[in-house]
Motif scaffolding. Structure first.
Motif, PDB file in Angstrom:
ATOM      1  N   ILE A  31       0.835  -1.203   0.000  1.00  0.00           N
ATOM      2  CA  ILE A  31       0.000   0.000   0.000  1.00  0.00           C
ATOM      3  C   ILE A  31       0.875   1.260   0.000  1.00  0.00           C
ATOM      4  O   ILE A  31       0.561   2.241  -0.661  1.00  0.00           O
ATOM      5  N   GLN A  32       2.012   1.188   0.697  1.00  0.00           N
ATOM      6  CA  GLN A  32       2.943   2.316   0.672  1.00  0.00           C
ATOM      7  C   GLN A  32       3.464   2.563  -0.737  1.00  0.00           C
ATOM      8  O   GLN A  32       3.566   3.702  -1.192  1.00  0.00           O
ATOM      9  N   LYS A  33       3.795   1.473  -1.432  1.00  0.00           N
ATOM     10  CA  LYS A  33       4.252   1.571  -2.830  1.00  0.00           C
ATOM     11  C   LYS A  33       3.189   2.213  -3.698  1.00  0.00           C
ATOM     12  O   LYS A  33       3.464   3.059  -4.537  1.00  0.00           O
ATOM     13  N   LEU A  34       1.938   1.749  -3.495  1.00  0.00           N
ATOM     14  CA  LEU A  34       0.814   2.248  -4.276  1.00  0.00           C
ATOM     15  C   LEU A  34       0.614   3.748  -4.017  1.00  0.00           C
ATOM     16  O   LEU A  34       0.478   4.537  -4.951  1.00  0.00           O
ATOM     17  N   ASP A  35       0.626   4.136  -2.743  1.00  0.00           N
ATOM     18  CA  ASP A  35       0.467   5.546  -2.368  1.00  0.00           C
ATOM     19  C   ASP A  35       1.560   6.388  -2.992  1.00  0.00           C
ATOM     20  O   ASP A  35       1.319   7.465  -3.531  1.00  0.00           O
ATOM     21  N   ASN A  36       2.768   5.876  -2.905  1.00  0.00           N
ATOM     22  CA  ASN A  36       3.929   6.570  -3.442  1.00  0.00           C
ATOM     23  C   ASN A  36       3.790   6.763  -4.953  1.00  0.00           C
ATOM     24  O   ASN A  36       4.071   7.837  -5.489  1.00  0.00           O
ATOM     25  N   TYR A  37       3.305   5.713  -5.623  1.00  0.00           N
ATOM     26  CA  TYR A  37       3.118   5.783  -7.074  1.00  0.00           C
ATOM     27  C   TYR A  37       2.051   6.818  -7.424  1.00  0.00           C
ATOM     28  O   TYR A  37       2.239   7.654  -8.304  1.00  0.00           O
ATOM     29  N   ILE A  38       0.927   6.750  -6.715  1.00  0.00           N
ATOM     30  CA  ILE A  38      -0.190   7.662  -6.986  1.00  0.00           C
ATOM     31  C   ILE A  38       0.228   9.122  -6.794  1.00  0.00           C
ATOM     32  O   ILE A  38      -0.176  10.010  -7.531  1.00  0.00           O
ATOM     33  N   GLU A  49      -1.446  -2.373 -16.096  1.00  0.00           N
ATOM     34  CA  GLU A  49      -0.312  -1.467 -16.221  1.00  0.00           C
ATOM     35  C   GLU A  49       0.128  -0.949 -14.849  1.00  0.00           C
ATOM     36  O   GLU A  49       1.318  -0.854 -14.556  1.00  0.00           O
ATOM     37  N   LEU A  50      -0.850  -0.631 -14.028  1.00  0.00           N
ATOM     38  CA  LEU A  50      -0.538  -0.182 -12.671  1.00  0.00           C
ATOM     39  C   LEU A  50       0.184  -1.292 -11.898  1.00  0.00           C
ATOM     40  O   LEU A  50       1.134  -1.042 -11.166  1.00  0.00           O
ATOM     41  N   SER A  51      -0.264  -2.515 -12.120  1.00  0.00           N
ATOM     42  CA  SER A  51       0.353  -3.669 -11.478  1.00  0.00           C
ATOM     43  C   SER A  51       1.807  -3.824 -11.921  1.00  0.00           C
ATOM     44  O   SER A  51       2.704  -4.026 -11.102  1.00  0.00           O
ATOM     45  N   GLY A  55       4.563  -3.274  -9.248  1.00  0.00           N
ATOM     46  CA  GLY A  55       4.981  -4.592  -8.790  1.00  0.00           C
ATOM     47  C   GLY A  55       3.961  -5.226  -7.849  1.00  0.00           C
ATOM     48  O   GLY A  55       4.233  -6.233  -7.208  1.00  0.00           O
ATOM     49  N   ILE A  56       2.786  -4.634  -7.759  1.00  0.00           N
ATOM     50  CA  ILE A  56       1.716  -5.169  -6.908  1.00  0.00           C
ATOM     51  C   ILE A  56       0.787  -6.024  -7.776  1.00  0.00           C
ATOM     52  O   ILE A  56       0.294  -5.550  -8.792  1.00  0.00           O
TER      53      ILE A  56
END
Ligand SMILES: [Zn+2]
Length: 75
Positions: A31-38, A49-51, A55-56
């Motif tokens: 979730i940290q990775k996702l937040d960081n990406y967003i 593509e987001l995956s 890498g999630i």
């Protein structure tokens, strides 16, 4: 003592929640990775593509979108 079954890996655990402590830690990292990406990039057109970019796994992304309102309208 009450046991919960982890909805991710299926192992039993004692603390509250749907995920075992192990999967909770993994989830937090993702979730940290996702937040960081967003925060830093624009959201791609597809969840695949987001995956790839984060890498999630898509199944986790789908789960976050169902479980967390913050991500419910990413796609
Ligand atoms: Zn687990």
């Amino acid at each position: 003592m009450e046991f919960n079954k982890c909805s991710q890996c299926g192992s039993f655990f004692i603390s509250a929640g749907k995920l075992c402590p192990n999967c909770t830690t993994k989830d937090t990292t993702k979730i940290q990775k996702l937040d960081n990406y967003i925060e830093n990039y624009s959201i791609p057109d597809t969840i695949e593509e987001l995956s790839l970019n984060t890498g999630i796994p898509t199944k986790d992304l789908t789960r976050y979108m169902t479980e967390n309102q913050k991500y419910s309208n990413l796609f």
